[in-house]
Design a protein around this motif. Structure first.
Motif, PDB file in Angstrom:
ATOM      1  N   ARG A   1       0.732  -1.051   0.098  1.00  0.00           N
ATOM      2  CA  ARG A   1      -0.115   0.131   0.188  1.00  0.00           C
ATOM      3  C   ARG A   1       0.994   1.225   0.098  1.00  0.00           C
ATOM      4  NH1 ARG A   1      -4.561  -1.961  -1.616  1.00  0.00           N
ATOM      5  NH2 ARG A   1      -5.502  -0.086  -0.873  1.00  0.00           N
ATOM      6  N   HIS A   2       0.182   2.180  -0.368  1.00  0.00           N
ATOM      7  CA  HIS A   2       0.917   3.776  -0.484  1.00  0.00           C
ATOM      8  C   HIS A   2       0.856   4.177   1.152  1.00  0.00           C
ATOM      9  CE1 HIS A   2       1.653   4.042  -4.790  1.00  0.00           C
ATOM     10  NE2 HIS A   2       0.421   3.655  -4.943  1.00  0.00           N
TER      11      HIS A   2
ATOM     12  N   ASP B   1       0.204  -5.362  -6.379  1.00  0.00           N
ATOM     13  CA  ASP B   1      -0.002  -4.024  -6.704  1.00  0.00           C
ATOM     14  C   ASP B   1      -1.089  -3.323  -6.502  1.00  0.00           C
ATOM     15  OD1 ASP B   1       0.392  -1.751  -8.447  1.00  0.00           O
ATOM     16  OD2 ASP B   1       0.941  -2.606  -9.956  1.00  0.00           O
ATOM     17  N   PRO B   2      -1.152  -2.255  -5.762  1.00  0.00           N
ATOM     18  CA  PRO B   2      -2.533  -1.677  -5.450  1.00  0.00           C
ATOM     19  C   PRO B   2      -3.131  -0.737  -6.639  1.00  0.00           C
ATOM     20  CG  PRO B   2      -0.631  -0.343  -4.475  1.00  0.00           C
ATOM     21  CD  PRO B   2      -0.004  -1.668  -5.013  1.00  0.00           C
ATOM     22  N   ASP B   3      -2.395  -0.476  -7.524  1.00  0.00           N
ATOM     23  CA  ASP B   3      -2.540   0.518  -8.505  1.00  0.00           C
ATOM     24  C   ASP B   3      -3.068  -0.168  -9.816  1.00  0.00           C
ATOM     25  OD1 ASP B   3      -1.549   2.707  -6.849  1.00  0.00           O
ATOM     26  OD2 ASP B   3       0.444   2.109  -7.553  1.00  0.00           O
ATOM     27  N   HIS B   4      -2.852  -1.355  -9.965  1.00  0.00           N
ATOM     28  CA  HIS B   4      -3.380  -1.948 -11.196  1.00  0.00           C
ATOM     29  C   HIS B   4      -4.015  -3.312 -11.008  1.00  0.00           C
ATOM     30  CE1 HIS B   4       0.067   0.499 -12.297  1.00  0.00           C
ATOM     31  NE2 HIS B   4      -0.638   0.916 -13.518  1.00  0.00           N
ATOM     32  N   PRO B   5      -4.900  -3.774 -11.783  1.00  0.00           N
ATOM     33  CA  PRO B   5      -5.405  -5.094 -11.638  1.00  0.00           C
ATOM     34  C   PRO B   5      -4.475  -6.275 -11.660  1.00  0.00           C
ATOM     35  CG  PRO B   5      -6.671  -3.956 -13.174  1.00  0.00           C
ATOM     36  CD  PRO B   5      -5.448  -3.183 -12.938  1.00  0.00           C
ATOM     37  N   ALA B   6      -4.560  -7.330 -11.121  1.00  0.00           N
ATOM     38  CA  ALA B   6      -3.579  -8.570 -11.398  1.00  0.00           C
ATOM     39  C   ALA B   6      -4.040  -9.252 -12.560  1.00  0.00           C
ATOM     40  CB  ALA B   6      -3.843  -9.461 -10.279  1.00  0.00           C
ATOM     41  N   PRO B   7      -2.855  -9.490 -13.261  1.00  0.00           N
ATOM     42  CA  PRO B   7      -3.058 -10.209 -14.360  1.00  0.00           C
ATOM     43  C   PRO B   7      -4.065 -11.804 -14.229  1.00  0.00           C
ATOM     44  CG  PRO B   7      -0.816  -9.860 -14.409  1.00  0.00           C
ATOM     45  CD  PRO B   7      -1.467  -9.526 -12.821  1.00  0.00           C
TER      46      PRO B   7
ATOM     47  N   LEU C   1      -4.372 -21.163  -3.230  1.00  0.00           N
ATOM     48  CA  LEU C   1      -3.917 -20.858  -4.096  1.00  0.00           C
ATOM     49  C   LEU C   1      -2.492 -20.571  -4.031  1.00  0.00           C
ATOM     50  CD1 LEU C   1      -3.693 -20.038  -7.323  1.00  0.00           C
ATOM     51  CD2 LEU C   1      -4.914 -18.252  -7.100  1.00  0.00           C
ATOM     52  N   PRO C   2      -1.215 -21.140  -4.162  1.00  0.00           N
ATOM     53  CA  PRO C   2      -0.010 -20.549  -3.877  1.00  0.00           C
ATOM     54  C   PRO C   2       0.404 -19.467  -4.822  1.00  0.00           C
ATOM     55  CG  PRO C   2       0.142 -22.589  -5.195  1.00  0.00           C
ATOM     56  CD  PRO C   2      -1.352 -22.401  -4.995  1.00  0.00           C
ATOM     57  N   MET C   3       1.173 -18.334  -4.357  1.00  0.00           N
ATOM     58  CA  MET C   3       1.538 -17.455  -4.983  1.00  0.00           C
ATOM     59  C   MET C   3       3.096 -17.387  -4.918  1.00  0.00           C
ATOM     60  SD  MET C   3       0.493 -15.083  -7.141  1.00  0.00           S
ATOM     61  CE  MET C   3      -1.213 -15.303  -6.989  1.00  0.00           C
ATOM     62  N   PRO C   4       3.650 -17.710  -6.106  1.00  0.00           N
ATOM     63  CA  PRO C   4       5.002 -17.868  -5.848  1.00  0.00           C
ATOM     64  C   PRO C   4       5.938 -16.489  -6.124  1.00  0.00           C
ATOM     65  CG  PRO C   4       4.271 -19.134  -7.911  1.00  0.00           C
ATOM     66  CD  PRO C   4       3.192 -18.253  -6.943  1.00  0.00           C
ATOM     67  N   ARG C   5       6.997 -16.088  -5.389  1.00  0.00           N
ATOM     68  CA  ARG C   5       7.586 -14.905  -5.034  1.00  0.00           C
ATOM     69  C   ARG C   5       7.617 -13.930  -6.414  1.00  0.00           C
ATOM     70  NH1 ARG C   5      11.056 -13.761  -0.141  1.00  0.00           N
ATOM     71  NH2 ARG C   5      11.411 -11.372  -0.179  1.00  0.00           N
ATOM     72  N   GLU C   6       7.965 -14.625  -7.622  1.00  0.00           N
ATOM     73  CA  GLU C   6       8.040 -14.019  -8.792  1.00  0.00           C
ATOM     74  C   GLU C   6       6.943 -13.197  -9.225  1.00  0.00           C
ATOM     75  OE1 GLU C   6       7.788 -18.187 -10.096  1.00  0.00           O
ATOM     76  OE2 GLU C   6       8.768 -17.145  -8.441  1.00  0.00           O
ATOM     77  N   HIS C   7       5.667 -13.620  -8.649  1.00  0.00           N
ATOM     78  CA  HIS C   7       4.388 -12.836  -8.921  1.00  0.00           C
ATOM     79  C   HIS C   7       3.807 -12.002  -7.952  1.00  0.00           C
ATOM     80  CE1 HIS C   7       4.318 -15.413 -12.474  1.00  0.00           C
ATOM     81  NE2 HIS C   7       4.013 -16.537 -11.758  1.00  0.00           N
ATOM     82  N   TRP C   8       4.657 -11.860  -6.733  1.00  0.00           N
ATOM     83  CA  TRP C   8       4.110 -10.930  -5.702  1.00  0.00           C
ATOM     84  C   TRP C   8       4.020  -9.392  -6.182  1.00  0.00           C
ATOM     85  CZ3 TRP C   8       7.102 -12.078  -0.539  1.00  0.00           C
ATOM     86  CH2 TRP C   8       6.874 -13.550   0.046  1.00  0.00           C
ATOM     87  N   ALA C   9       4.852  -8.960  -7.001  1.00  0.00           N
ATOM     88  CA  ALA C   9       4.659  -7.554  -7.238  1.00  0.00           C
ATOM     89  C   ALA C   9       3.517  -7.348  -8.140  1.00  0.00           C
ATOM     90  CB  ALA C   9       5.907  -7.268  -8.189  1.00  0.00           C
ATOM     91  N   ALA C  10       3.281  -8.261  -9.089  1.00  0.00           N
ATOM     92  CA  ALA C  10       1.770  -8.152 -10.027  1.00  0.00           C
ATOM     93  C   ALA C  10       0.640  -8.498  -8.994  1.00  0.00           C
ATOM     94  CB  ALA C  10       2.165  -8.939 -10.992  1.00  0.00           C
ATOM     95  N   TRP C  11       0.824  -9.338  -8.087  1.00  0.00           N
ATOM     96  CA  TRP C  11      -0.489  -9.703  -7.243  1.00  0.00           C
ATOM     97  C   TRP C  11      -0.761  -8.653  -6.506  1.00  0.00           C
ATOM     98  CZ3 TRP C  11      -4.492 -12.325  -7.469  1.00  0.00           C
ATOM     99  CH2 TRP C  11      -5.225 -12.454  -6.290  1.00  0.00           C
TER     100      TRP C  11
ATOM    101  N   LYS D   1     -10.007  -6.409  -7.619  1.00  0.00           N
ATOM    102  CA  LYS D   1      -9.469  -5.322  -8.414  1.00  0.00           C
ATOM    103  C   LYS D   1      -8.650  -4.525  -7.288  1.00  0.00           C
ATOM    104  CE  LYS D   1     -14.159  -4.194 -10.429  1.00  0.00           C
ATOM    105  NZ  LYS D   1     -15.446  -3.437 -10.479  1.00  0.00           N
ATOM    106  N   LYS D   2      -8.593  -4.473  -6.302  1.00  0.00           N
ATOM    107  CA  LYS D   2      -7.508  -3.486  -5.665  1.00  0.00           C
ATOM    108  C   LYS D   2      -7.201  -3.946  -4.012  1.00  0.00           C
ATOM    109  CE  LYS D   2     -11.561  -0.564  -4.421  1.00  0.00           C
ATOM    110  NZ  LYS D   2     -12.177   0.873  -4.486  1.00  0.00           N
ATOM    111  N   ARG D   3      -7.636  -4.881  -3.560  1.00  0.00           N
ATOM    112  CA  ARG D   3      -7.218  -5.487  -2.434  1.00  0.00           C
ATOM    113  C   ARG D   3      -6.923  -6.800  -2.171  1.00  0.00           C
ATOM    114  NH1 ARG D   3     -11.221  -1.676  -0.418  1.00  0.00           N
ATOM    115  NH2 ARG D   3     -10.216   0.281   0.518  1.00  0.00           N
ATOM    116  N   ARG D   4      -5.612  -7.276  -2.788  1.00  0.00           N
ATOM    117  CA  ARG D   4      -5.044  -8.615  -2.931  1.00  0.00           C
ATOM    118  C   ARG D   4      -4.187  -8.610  -1.865  1.00  0.00           C
ATOM    119  NH1 ARG D   4      -5.686  -6.275  -7.831  1.00  0.00           N
ATOM    120  NH2 ARG D   4      -3.517  -6.128  -8.028  1.00  0.00           N
ATOM    121  N   CYS D   5      -3.976  -9.620  -1.239  1.00  0.00           N
ATOM    122  CA  CYS D   5      -2.974  -9.759  -0.299  1.00  0.00           C
ATOM    123  C   CYS D   5      -2.382 -11.182  -0.303  1.00  0.00           C
ATOM    124  CB  CYS D   5      -3.437  -9.542   1.291  1.00  0.00           C
ATOM    125  SG  CYS D   5      -4.740 -11.005   1.710  1.00  0.00           S
ATOM    126  N   LEU D   6      -1.484 -11.633   0.623  1.00  0.00           N
ATOM    127  CA  LEU D   6      -0.515 -12.927   0.627  1.00  0.00           C
ATOM    128  C   LEU D   6      -0.857 -13.279   2.174  1.00  0.00           C
ATOM    129  CD1 LEU D   6       2.935 -12.132  -0.598  1.00  0.00           C
ATOM    130  CD2 LEU D   6       0.994 -13.320  -1.929  1.00  0.00           C
TER     131      LEU D   6
END
Length: 256
Positions: free
Chosen positions: A47-48, A201-207, A189-199, A106-111
């Motif tokens: 988050r910002h 990201d509070p400013d853009h939708p996740a792929p 659903l596991p989230m690999p570290r290489e996808h953390w930035a995209a997952w 859309k805007k609140r995703r976490c690990l």
């Protein structure tokens, strides 16, 4: 499904490892070997800074209630959300269109970091009585798992500006793959570290592909082991819940 898990990580230690800001405050996180819905759990968000929104977003550790409360939920009494279906899991393939989760997608995703999670395999015993054996899934090297989650902020609108925010989260689930299909047809659903930035990201939708069922290779390092039935009761909590049972102790149920 993922309705119970274990986590022994310390927020302060994890904050250093991830170069994150620890915002858990006075919540306190002792090792919990039997995390259940409605418990306070540790999450990772990006988050910002509220006072400097123009600065780059940063990783933050936050305490949240496990069981997402949609922002539009009504209050049952001042400051308390109305009881409903416990939303501790969300289907990854349907979350983007489900009313309870679509805004969070859309805007609140976490690990959600965890040592591992529990599932139960049920079979009929020799007397006809069902036998329910718990299994624990964890990384073979003992490292942390990071599962994809969604989060929400709820406030009692009736309290106006005095309303305190309630942060809550859910863990995304997908079709089980690989050896995990022997335990349950669903898995977190596991989230690999290489996808953390995209997952995160509070400013853009996740792929969209990050919500898809991963290949079996994504869980090839997951160890499955039978554990004591002590975990069946949420009142039990201790490292003995993770003791591995041999085939004789596990009784009727085998995954071979």
């Amino acid at each position: 499904m993922c309705g119970r898990y274990a986590t022994t990580t310390n927020p302060a230690t994890l904050a250093v490892e991830l170069d994150a800001i620890d915002e858990t405050g006075d919540k306190g996180f002792d090792p919990n070997y039997n995390v259940a819905p409605t418990n306070q759990v540790l999450t990772v968000v990006e988050r910002h800074d509220r006072d400097h929104p123009e600065d780059p977003a940063s990783l933050r550790l936050r305490a949240m209630r496990w069981g997402l409360v949609p922002a539009w939920s009504k209050a049952s009494e001042p400051g308390v959300p109305a009881k409903g279906k416990p939303l501790f899991n969300a289907r990854a393939d349907k979350a983007a269109t489900a009313p309870s989760f679509r805004d969070s997608v859309k805007k609140r995703r976490c690990l959600v970091p965890m040592d591992g999670w529990y599932e139960w395999v049920t079979e009929s015993g020799g007397s006809g009585k069902a036998v329910k054996q718990p299994f624990f899934m964890s990384k073979s090297d003992g490292g942390l798992l990071y599962m994809a989650g969604l989060w929400s902020v709820w406030r009692d609108r009736g309290q106006g500006e005095d309303a305190k925010p309630l942060l809550s989260c859910t863990i995304l689930t997908t079709d089980a793959v690989g050896e995990l299909t022997k335990v349950h047809d669903r898995m977190p659903l596991p989230m690999p570290r290489e996808h953390w930035a995209a997952w995160l990201d509070p400013d853009h939708p996740a792929p969209e592909e990050l919500l898809e069922t991963p290949a079996p290779e994504a869980v090839s390092d997951i160890l499955i082991r039978a554990v004591p039935s002590l975990v069946n009761s949420v009142r039990n909590n201790g490292p003995e819940l993770l003791d591995q049972l041999d085939e004789a102790e596990a009784g009727q149920i085998s995954l071979i």
